[in-house]
Design a protein around this motif. Structure first.
Motif, PDB file in Angstrom:
ATOM      1  N   UNK A  80     -15.350  13.436  -0.177  1.00 16.40           N
ATOM      2  CA  UNK A  80     -15.459  12.223  -0.992  1.00 16.40           C
ATOM      3  C   UNK A  80     -14.117  11.463  -1.014  1.00 16.40           C
ATOM      4  N   UNK A  81     -13.036  12.210  -1.127  1.00 19.00           N
ATOM      5  CA  UNK A  81     -11.719  11.573  -1.213  1.00 19.00           C
ATOM      6  C   UNK A  81     -11.318  10.942   0.114  1.00 19.00           C
ATOM      7  N   UNK A  82     -11.626  11.648   1.203  1.00 19.15           N
ATOM      8  CA  UNK A  82     -11.302  11.075   2.519  1.00 19.15           C
ATOM      9  C   UNK A  82     -12.144   9.825   2.774  1.00 19.15           C
ATOM     10  N   UNK A  83     -13.383   9.850   2.322  1.00 17.33           N
ATOM     11  CA  UNK A  83     -14.205   8.635   2.437  1.00 17.33           C
ATOM     12  C   UNK A  83     -13.616   7.534   1.570  1.00 17.33           C
ATOM     13  N   UNK A  84     -13.248   7.905   0.343  1.00 18.36           N
ATOM     14  CA  UNK A  84     -12.687   6.921  -0.591  1.00 18.36           C
ATOM     15  C   UNK A  84     -11.427   6.278  -0.059  1.00 18.36           C
ATOM     16  N   UNK A  85     -10.677   7.039   0.734  1.00 21.42           N
ATOM     17  CA  UNK A  85      -9.429   6.510   1.286  1.00 21.42           C
ATOM     18  C   UNK A  85      -9.646   5.902   2.674  1.00 21.42           C
ATOM     19  N   UNK A  86     -10.885   5.726   3.045  1.00 22.49           N
ATOM     20  CA  UNK A  86     -11.250   5.049   4.297  1.00 22.49           C
ATOM     21  C   UNK A  86     -10.640   5.717   5.530  1.00 22.49           C
ATOM     22  N   UNK A  87     -10.650   7.050   5.523  1.00 22.51           N
ATOM     23  CA  UNK A  87     -10.113   7.739   6.700  1.00 22.51           C
ATOM     24  C   UNK A  87     -11.072   8.824   7.203  1.00 22.51           C
ATOM     25  N   UNK A  88     -12.171   9.016   6.511  1.00 22.12           N
ATOM     26  CA  UNK A  88     -13.112  10.085   6.857  1.00 22.12           C
ATOM     27  C   UNK A  88     -13.539  10.020   8.319  1.00 22.12           C
ATOM     28  N   UNK A 138      -6.926  -0.996  -0.900  1.00 21.94           N
ATOM     29  CA  UNK A 138      -6.580  -1.297  -2.301  1.00 21.94           C
ATOM     30  C   UNK A 138      -7.673  -2.164  -2.928  1.00 21.94           C
ATOM     31  N   UNK A 139      -8.147  -3.121  -2.141  1.00 19.41           N
ATOM     32  CA  UNK A 139      -9.162  -4.022  -2.688  1.00 19.41           C
ATOM     33  C   UNK A 139     -10.489  -3.295  -2.959  1.00 19.41           C
ATOM     34  N   UNK A 179      -7.423   1.724 -11.824  1.00 28.03           N
ATOM     35  CA  UNK A 179      -6.400   0.748 -12.220  1.00 28.03           C
ATOM     36  C   UNK A 179      -5.214   0.972 -11.281  1.00 28.03           C
ATOM     37  N   UNK A 180      -4.707  -0.098 -10.699  1.00 28.34           N
ATOM     38  CA  UNK A 180      -3.673   0.063  -9.671  1.00 28.34           C
ATOM     39  C   UNK A 180      -2.418  -0.729 -10.045  1.00 28.34           C
ATOM     40  N   UNK A 181      -1.280  -0.072  -9.870  1.00 27.92           N
ATOM     41  CA  UNK A 181       0.006  -0.758 -10.043  1.00 27.92           C
ATOM     42  C   UNK A 181       0.759  -0.586  -8.732  1.00 27.92           C
ATOM     43  N   UNK A 182       1.185  -1.688  -8.138  1.00 26.15           N
ATOM     44  CA  UNK A 182       1.826  -1.611  -6.828  1.00 26.15           C
ATOM     45  C   UNK A 182       3.179  -2.319  -6.859  1.00 26.15           C
ATOM     46  N   UNK A 183       4.201  -1.619  -6.392  1.00 25.06           N
ATOM     47  CA  UNK A 183       5.509  -2.250  -6.177  1.00 25.06           C
ATOM     48  C   UNK A 183       5.515  -2.766  -4.758  1.00 25.06           C
ATOM     49  N   UNK A 184       5.907  -4.008  -4.587  1.00 23.92           N
ATOM     50  CA  UNK A 184       5.990  -4.540  -3.230  1.00 23.92           C
ATOM     51  C   UNK A 184       7.131  -5.532  -3.104  1.00 23.92           C
ATOM     52  N   UNK A 185       7.748  -5.516  -1.912  1.00 15.92           N
ATOM     53  CA  UNK A 185       8.755  -6.537  -1.605  1.00 15.92           C
ATOM     54  C   UNK A 185       8.098  -7.756  -0.985  1.00 15.92           C
ATOM     55  N   UNK A 186       6.854  -7.590  -0.638  1.00 14.99           N
ATOM     56  CA  UNK A 186       6.183  -8.603   0.161  1.00 14.99           C
ATOM     57  C   UNK A 186       5.315  -9.468  -0.766  1.00 14.99           C
ATOM     58  N   UNK A 215      -3.451  -8.998  -2.723  1.00  9.77           N
ATOM     59  CA  UNK A 215      -4.200  -7.877  -3.315  1.00  9.77           C
ATOM     60  C   UNK A 215      -4.199  -7.821  -4.833  1.00  9.77           C
ATOM     61  N   UNK A 216      -3.300  -8.565  -5.502  1.00 10.83           N
ATOM     62  CA  UNK A 216      -3.171  -8.292  -6.939  1.00 10.83           C
ATOM     63  C   UNK A 216      -3.817  -9.351  -7.820  1.00 10.83           C
ATOM     64  N   UNK A 217      -4.223  -8.888  -8.984  1.00 12.23           N
ATOM     65  CA  UNK A 217      -4.757  -9.797  -9.995  1.00 12.23           C
ATOM     66  C   UNK A 217      -3.636 -10.330 -10.877  1.00 12.23           C
ATOM     67  N   UNK A 218      -2.685  -9.457 -11.177  1.00 11.48           N
ATOM     68  CA  UNK A 218      -1.552  -9.846 -12.009  1.00 11.48           C
ATOM     69  C   UNK A 218      -0.267  -9.528 -11.255  1.00 11.48           C
ATOM     70  N   UNK A 219       0.743 -10.327 -11.507  1.00 10.50           N
ATOM     71  CA  UNK A 219       2.056 -10.022 -10.931  1.00 10.50           C
ATOM     72  C   UNK A 219       3.111 -10.094 -12.031  1.00 10.50           C
TER      73      UNK A 219
END
Ligand SMILES: Nc1ncnc2c1ncn2[C@@H]1O[C@H](COP(=O)(O)OP(=O)(O)OP(=O)(O)O)[C@@H](O)[C@H]1O
Length: 312
Positions: free
Chosen positions: A187-195, A251-252, A259-266, A273-277
């Motif tokens: 399930x996790x490998x599927x969830x991470x799109x690598x299965x 991520x999408x 709930x996702x929190x992402x640090x990015x330089x980009x 990808x984000x709703x809030x910044x």
């Protein structure tokens, strides 16, 4: 509208999010990190591949607050790295943290699952309510906390074990049964799109995977213990553009459940990808807003200066 026209339209509408400073944002994307920063054509390609996802469509400013951070200060010894940071992290929304190098983004991220505890002589003040309990409280079970609030790091860090065992790791520590583990690993490998890429070689070493696959494996490992929140500290900074796009696409998908929190330089990545910044500067949160608002109508001069490339 034909499929191609839709793709173009989708790309344009996504890219227009960055109309304020498209060029600058691309330039900034090439700083420090980015070998992995997509150029304009790659961004167009990415947004086309991201189907109907547009964070503006799923933005929910009234979503419940999953973690409510208020008045947080953080110290490395005598050096204060965070100053009075207050930031609501909303349920099943992506919050991106941006800002120049050294502004405290990663420090802030690590306060959320107490990873800073591993650094000697550090201290946190303030409050971060997670389901009504303060994450910073002394009596918090940090092992359980880190299961509920998982983390993905800059560089993929698989264990020198098989693909299967990497994902099973946390479940084995929890003493789960073999059949439960087998189900959850898949399930996790599927969830991470690598299965599909690994299902025929689950017993092969994880170290034989490409960087992008390793990062998705690390996401699968985080998902296996069924977290509620995922913290991502520049998860694409070590990846090439195509692997970056796969993680963004993932991520999408993941935000539908986590709930996702992402640090990015980009900044383009934040916009895609984000709703809030939230924009950090010198340890302070200058401003947090729905992503489009922050990029198109920054309220603070420092934010505008940063996103238009005047510093950082
Ligand atoms: N382990 C540490 N010990 C002492 N100071 C630290 C430590 N880690 C970070 N700092 C300092 O805390 C401040 C914030 O650093 P942090 O890594 O959180 O910033 P950042 O915005 O994530 O930077 P970057 O984008 O470069 O990763 C910086 O001044 C940094 O030098």
């Amino acid at each position: 509208m034909g499929k191609d026209a839709q793709r173009v339209s989708q790309s344009e509408s996504n890219i227009s999010v960055h109309s304020l400073s498209e060029k600058t944002m691309q330039e900034k994307s090439t700083e420090k990190v980015n070998s992995s920063a997509p150029d304009t054509s790659e961004v167009a390609e990415a947004t086309a591949h991201m189907g109907s996802f547009d964070p503006r469509k799923t933005l929910n400013p009234n979503a419940d607050v999953k973690i409510d951070v208020t008045n947080t200060n953080f110290f490395y010894g005598k050096k204060q790295a965070l100053f009075d940071v207050s930031l609501p992290l909303r349920t099943r929304q992506v919050t991106a943290l941006i800002g120049p190098s050294g502004c405290g983004k990663s420090t802030f991220l690590r306060t959320l699952n107490r990873m800073n505890d591993l650094i000697p002589n550090t201290r946190v003040e303030g409050q971060a309510l997670f389901d009504g309990e303060n994450i910073y409280a002394k009596n918090v079970d940090v092992v359980l906390l880190r299961q509920r609030i998982g983390m993905v790091f800059q560089r993929p860090n698989p264990f020198p074990k098989s693909i299967f065992e990497n994902v099973a790791y946390g479940l084995r520590i929890q003493g789960k049964s073999q059949s439960y583990i087998k189900d959850l690993v898949e399930k996790s490998l599927r969830g991470a799109a690598i299965w599909n890429e690994v299902k025929d070689r689950l017993n092969a070493s994880a170290l034989g995977l490409s960087g992008g696959q390793q990062q998705r494996l690390c996401i699968a490992r985080a998902l296996a213990v069924q977290p509620e929140v995922l913290l991502m500290d520049e998860p694409c900074s070590a990846l090439d553009p195509i692997a970056t796009l796969k993680i963004e696409e993932l991520i999408t998908e993941l935000v539908k459940d986590y709930t996702i929190v992402i640090v990015t330089h980009n900044m383009q990545q934040a916009a895609r990808v984000s709703h809030f910044t939230g924009f950090f500067l010198s340890g302070k949160l200058v401003e947090v807003a729905p992503t489009t608002d922050l990029f198109e109508h920054p309220r603070q001069k420092e934010t505008e200066d940063y996103i238009s490339g005047r510093f950082g």
